[in-house]
Scaffold this motif. Structure first.
Motif, PDB file in Angstrom:
ATOM      1  N   VAL A 126       0.851  -1.114  -0.042  1.00  0.00           N
ATOM      2  CA  VAL A 126      -0.103  -0.073   0.106  1.00  0.00           C
ATOM      3  C   VAL A 126       0.817   1.270   0.103  1.00  0.00           C
ATOM      4  N   LEU A 127       1.931   1.287   0.692  1.00  0.00           N
ATOM      5  CA  LEU A 127       2.849   2.417   0.851  1.00  0.00           C
ATOM      6  C   LEU A 127       3.371   2.615  -0.475  1.00  0.00           C
ATOM      7  N   ALA A 128       3.987   1.528  -1.208  1.00  0.00           N
ATOM      8  CA  ALA A 128       4.390   1.728  -2.522  1.00  0.00           C
ATOM      9  C   ALA A 128       3.345   2.256  -3.450  1.00  0.00           C
ATOM     10  N   PHE A 129       1.933   2.066  -3.325  1.00  0.00           N
ATOM     11  CA  PHE A 129       1.156   2.463  -4.002  1.00  0.00           C
ATOM     12  C   PHE A 129       0.788   3.834  -3.750  1.00  0.00           C
ATOM     13  N   LEU A 130       1.063   4.274  -2.553  1.00  0.00           N
ATOM     14  CA  LEU A 130       0.993   5.745  -2.338  1.00  0.00           C
ATOM     15  C   LEU A 130       2.265   6.848  -2.712  1.00  0.00           C
ATOM     16  N   VAL A 131       3.303   6.056  -2.661  1.00  0.00           N
ATOM     17  CA  VAL A 131       4.451   6.873  -2.975  1.00  0.00           C
ATOM     18  C   VAL A 131       5.099   6.804  -4.545  1.00  0.00           C
ATOM     19  N   LEU A 132       5.078   5.638  -4.907  1.00  0.00           N
ATOM     20  CA  LEU A 132       5.796   5.430  -6.187  1.00  0.00           C
ATOM     21  C   LEU A 132       5.146   6.317  -7.487  1.00  0.00           C
ATOM     22  N   PRO A 133       3.967   6.232  -7.379  1.00  0.00           N
ATOM     23  CA  PRO A 133       3.134   7.103  -8.621  1.00  0.00           C
ATOM     24  C   PRO A 133       3.374   8.583  -8.377  1.00  0.00           C
ATOM     25  N   ILE A 134       3.794   9.085  -7.203  1.00  0.00           N
ATOM     26  CA  ILE A 134       4.271  10.395  -7.177  1.00  0.00           C
ATOM     27  C   ILE A 134       5.646  10.827  -7.623  1.00  0.00           C
ATOM     28  N   LEU A 135       6.349   9.684  -7.491  1.00  0.00           N
ATOM     29  CA  LEU A 135       7.875   9.847  -7.996  1.00  0.00           C
ATOM     30  C   LEU A 135       7.941   9.827  -9.461  1.00  0.00           C
ATOM     31  N   ILE A 136       7.096   9.217 -10.096  1.00  0.00           N
ATOM     32  CA  ILE A 136       7.037   9.129 -11.365  1.00  0.00           C
ATOM     33  C   ILE A 136       7.292  10.316 -12.200  1.00  0.00           C
ATOM     34  N   VAL A 137       7.063  11.484 -11.470  1.00  0.00           N
ATOM     35  CA  VAL A 137       7.284  12.790 -12.057  1.00  0.00           C
ATOM     36  C   VAL A 137       8.656  13.252 -12.251  1.00  0.00           C
ATOM     37  N   ILE A 138       9.538  12.467 -11.370  1.00  0.00           N
ATOM     38  CA  ILE A 138      11.022  12.904 -11.360  1.00  0.00           C
ATOM     39  C   ILE A 138      11.507  12.431 -12.815  1.00  0.00           C
ATOM     40  N   PRO A 139      11.473  11.327 -13.318  1.00  0.00           N
ATOM     41  CA  PRO A 139      11.965  10.949 -14.442  1.00  0.00           C
ATOM     42  C   PRO A 139      11.288  11.578 -15.631  1.00  0.00           C
ATOM     43  N   VAL A 140      10.039  11.748 -15.690  1.00  0.00           N
ATOM     44  CA  VAL A 140       9.391  12.393 -16.710  1.00  0.00           C
ATOM     45  C   VAL A 140       9.935  13.921 -17.048  1.00  0.00           C
ATOM     46  N   SER A 141      10.332  14.503 -15.621  1.00  0.00           N
ATOM     47  CA  SER A 141      10.680  15.977 -16.083  1.00  0.00           C
ATOM     48  C   SER A 141      12.141  16.057 -16.600  1.00  0.00           C
ATOM     49  N   LEU A 142      12.840  14.930 -16.305  1.00  0.00           N
ATOM     50  CA  LEU A 142      14.023  14.966 -17.016  1.00  0.00           C
ATOM     51  C   LEU A 142      14.274  14.246 -18.459  1.00  0.00           C
ATOM     52  N   THR A 143      13.002  14.383 -19.212  1.00  0.00           N
ATOM     53  CA  THR A 143      13.046  13.714 -20.653  1.00  0.00           C
ATOM     54  C   THR A 143      13.781  14.902 -21.443  1.00  0.00           C
ATOM     55  N   ASP A 144      14.004  14.268 -22.603  1.00  0.00           N
ATOM     56  CA  ASP A 144      14.851  14.889 -23.441  1.00  0.00           C
ATOM     57  C   ASP A 144      13.880  15.239 -24.856  1.00  0.00           C
ATOM     58  N   THR A 145      12.638  14.913 -24.449  1.00  0.00           N
ATOM     59  CA  THR A 145      11.469  15.125 -25.592  1.00  0.00           C
ATOM     60  C   THR A 145      10.710  16.290 -25.214  1.00  0.00           C
ATOM     61  N   SER A 146       9.970  16.451 -26.241  1.00  0.00           N
ATOM     62  CA  SER A 146       9.082  17.696 -25.789  1.00  0.00           C
ATOM     63  C   SER A 146       7.612  17.339 -25.667  1.00  0.00           C
ATOM     64  N   PHE A 147       7.321  16.084 -25.322  1.00  0.00           N
ATOM     65  CA  PHE A 147       6.261  15.679 -24.763  1.00  0.00           C
ATOM     66  C   PHE A 147       6.495  14.640 -23.717  1.00  0.00           C
ATOM     67  N   ILE A 148       5.380  14.489 -22.707  1.00  0.00           N
ATOM     68  CA  ILE A 148       5.254  13.865 -21.592  1.00  0.00           C
ATOM     69  C   ILE A 148       5.837  12.205 -21.968  1.00  0.00           C
ATOM     70  N   GLY A 149       6.722  11.844 -21.209  1.00  0.00           N
ATOM     71  CA  GLY A 149       7.219  10.423 -21.310  1.00  0.00           C
ATOM     72  C   GLY A 149       8.691  10.176 -20.876  1.00  0.00           C
ATOM     73  N   LEU A 150       9.123   9.230 -20.643  1.00  0.00           N
ATOM     74  CA  LEU A 150      10.505   8.874 -20.180  1.00  0.00           C
ATOM     75  C   LEU A 150      11.505   9.235 -21.056  1.00  0.00           C
ATOM     76  N   PRO A 151      12.558   9.740 -20.677  1.00  0.00           N
ATOM     77  CA  PRO A 151      13.795  10.239 -21.519  1.00  0.00           C
ATOM     78  C   PRO A 151      14.151   8.958 -22.399  1.00  0.00           C
ATOM     79  N   ARG A 152      14.347   9.715 -23.833  1.00  0.00           N
ATOM     80  CA  ARG A 152      14.573   8.481 -24.675  1.00  0.00           C
ATOM     81  C   ARG A 152      16.011   8.302 -24.980  1.00  0.00           C
ATOM     82  N   GLU A 153      16.916   9.255 -25.166  1.00  0.00           N
ATOM     83  CA  GLU A 153      18.325   8.714 -25.234  1.00  0.00           C
ATOM     84  C   GLU A 153      19.283   9.522 -24.180  1.00  0.00           C
ATOM     85  N   HIS A 154      18.910  10.678 -23.674  1.00  0.00           N
ATOM     86  CA  HIS A 154      19.636  10.963 -22.627  1.00  0.00           C
ATOM     87  C   HIS A 154      18.826  11.908 -21.446  1.00  0.00           C
ATOM     88  N   LEU A 155      19.320  12.354 -20.443  1.00  0.00           N
ATOM     89  CA  LEU A 155      18.722  12.942 -19.344  1.00  0.00           C
ATOM     90  C   LEU A 155      18.839  14.504 -19.907  1.00  0.00           C
TER      91      LEU A 155
END
Lengths: 257, 278
Positions: free
Chosen positions: A17-46
């Motif tokens: 349950v704690l993982a369900f509470l916390v992990l979805p929030i942390l997903i914004v971190i990798p997404v914010s480091l994306t090298d693309t111009s749309f929402i998604g995980l980084p493709r080639e580099h951070l």
């Protein structure tokens, strides 16, 4: 204690349950480091480009600053009004004071859209639409319940004989409050003030009803950003806010140990 | 007497601001509902005749009820573990409950959009792994709204239950075990009944907050899952239908009041709301 089945079941379950509470929030971190111009995980580099966009955008910075100073004013106003209110009720401790305390927490129970509709109609009459004053007033009302609850919790632990002793020794009511009561309930006041700040800083429904273009707050920018285009700059803002929250939570955990 | 007047002088500024700028405008919504666009109860008859309104009310109560039950079950497990088993990791577990509590609802909803969207991370991963061929619809339906709502409301369920469980002495459980009850039976018959006040308290808090919730259903529902709060803003923004919006608000407010009134028989409202430990 031995590792019983019940214990294993509950421990495993609660980590899930704690993982369900916390992990979805942390997903914004990798997404914010994306090298693309749309929402998604980084493709080639951070890439930090979306943080740069945020830091170079006068609009985003201005909205952030607006939210911070409105929140600060709201925290001071709500803490002042709420503390005086609670101290008065604590001295009175009668039926009327109890009813007053219930009146004060009504904003927790009323749905945000309903109260915002009420605000809107009244603020039009008062000429407060799309003004900072209007937002500050609305947010102060929404912060007051939290201040009164936490200040009252602090007062409940205060020995009634202390202010009495001060009064018997000749201190005026004002002096008693300043020198005896306020120092004793300071932690409750600070908690209440922090609550009021956060309520204001995160508040969105009221702002959507009460402002047009002149007042832009951070939640409003995020809201509009999500509605119009899902731009990774929102993920960058979210990451910054999550990190600040993380630091404060850590600080709180260490302090309470 | 003079002394009492002075205490009231302290109470009055805050109370006056609350009554004039909050209570009065909220009560005034009733006035709007019977005067706009025309005087009379037209908005109410239209509202009760409207199929869309009925659907929205049923949907609102259903989502609030499911959210409450889910939060209570998941929250109970967490609260029980923190109160009884956690030991050294207790501060960590408590921190993990509080962290989401402090992150704004808007950010949390955004995170769920990123995860559950049509080309969101969950669908991308599943397609990438070859498990599915076309994206699954997690969002813009009730499922998405429910997932995100449970996520937002969970801390509100955990905290009152935790406060309650911390006040329960473990000697009852020990006595039951000593008298030969199995651990499960001791939990069910001795421990669980003592936790009911906390369960009711948390359940009421989640249910009342869910009934009027706007941000998450609006963002995750994408206009397809219209809970009553969103229906109200929709009437106002799209059709400038203030009268109907006000009438719906009155009914939502009365529904909330009714829930509290009924709950007062089972729940200590004072402990749930006035003396909430934060």
């Amino acid at each position: 204690m031995t590792r019983s089945p019940l214990r294993i079941l509950f421990s495993t379950g609660s980590w899930a349950v704690l993982a369900f509470l916390v992990l979805p929030i942390l997903i914004v971190i990798p997404v914010s480091l994306t090298d693309t111009s749309f929402i998604g995980l980084p493709r080639e580099h951070l890439s930090l480009q979306h943080f740069e966009t945020f830091l170079e955008s006068p609009k985003w910075l201005h909205a952030t600053w607006t939210s911070i100073w409105i929140g600060a004013v709201v925290a001071v106003a709500a803490t002042t009004l709420g503390t005086a209110f609670s101290i008065g009720c604590w001295f009175l401790s009668d039926r009327a004071a109890m009813i007053a305390r219930w009146v004060m927490i009504v904003p927790i129970l009323v749905p945000p859209v309903v109260q915002s509709l009420g605000f809107y109609k009244f603020w039009v009459t008062l000429g407060l639409i799309d003004s900072h004053t209007g937002v500050i007033l609305a947010h102060t009302l929404l912060g007051l319940p939290y201040v009164t609850i936490s200040v009252f919790a602090a007062l409940a632990n205060l020995d009634r004989r202390l202010p009495q002793a001060a009064r018997n020794l000749g201190a005026s009511l004002g002096m008693t409050i300043r020198t005896v009561i306020v120092p004793a309930i300071r932690p409750g006041m600070i908690t209440g003030g922090v609550f009021a700040f956060i309520v204001s800083f995160d508040e969105i429904v009221g702002v959507l009803f009460l402002t047009v273009r002149r007042v832009e707050t951070l939640p409003k920018m995020i809201w509009e950003g999500i509605q119009e285009s899902v731009d990774p700059v929102i993920a960058a803002v979210a990451t910054i806010l999550v990190f600040i929250t993380l630091l404060i939570t850590l600080f709180g955990m260490l302090r309470s140990k | 007497m003079n002394e009492k007047l002075r205490y009231w002088m302290l109470v009055l500024p805050g109370l006056a601001v609350m009554v004039i700028f909050y209570i009065w405008p909220v009560l005034n919504i009733w006035g709007i509902s019977v005067t706009e666009p025309a005087a009379g109860l037209g908005n109410y008859t239209r509202m009760f005749d409207s199929r869309a309104v009925q659907v929205s009310f049923v949907l609102t109560f259903r989502i609030a009820a499911i959210t409450t039950v889910a939060c209570l079950i998941l929250g109970y497990v967490v609260a029980y573990t923190i109160a009884n088993f956690a030991g050294r990791v207790r501060p960590l577990m408590l921190g993990l409950v509080l962290l989401p509590f402090w992150v704004s609802v808007l950010i949390r909803s955004f995170a769920w959009i990123v995860l559950l969207g049509r080309s969101g991370l969950v669908n991308d991963t599943l397609i990438g792994a070859g498990l599915i061929a076309t994206p699954i619809r997690f969002m813009h339906n009730e499922l998405g709204v429910l997932i995100a709502m449970v996520h937002v409301m969970l801390p509100f369920a955990v905290l009152p239950m935790l406060t309650n469980m911390r006040g329960i002495s473990d000697s009852y459980m020990k006595a039951a075990r000593g008298l030969g009850a199995s651990e499960w039976r001791a939990f069910r018959e001795v421990y669980f009944p003592q936790t009911l006040p906390g369960v009711f308290s948390g359940g009421l808090l989640v249910f009342v907050l869910s009934l009027g919730f706007y941000v998450t259903p609006a963002l995750l529902g994408g206009g397809r899952v219209m809970m009553i709060s969103e229906y109200i803003t929709y009437q106002i923004q799209e059709f400038l239908n203030w009268g109907l919006g006000a009438a719906l608000s009155v009914v939502l407010l009365l529904a909330t009041a009714l829930v509290l009134l009924v709950a007062a028989r089972f729940v200590n409202l004072r402990k749930t709301f006035l003396e909430r430990s934060s």
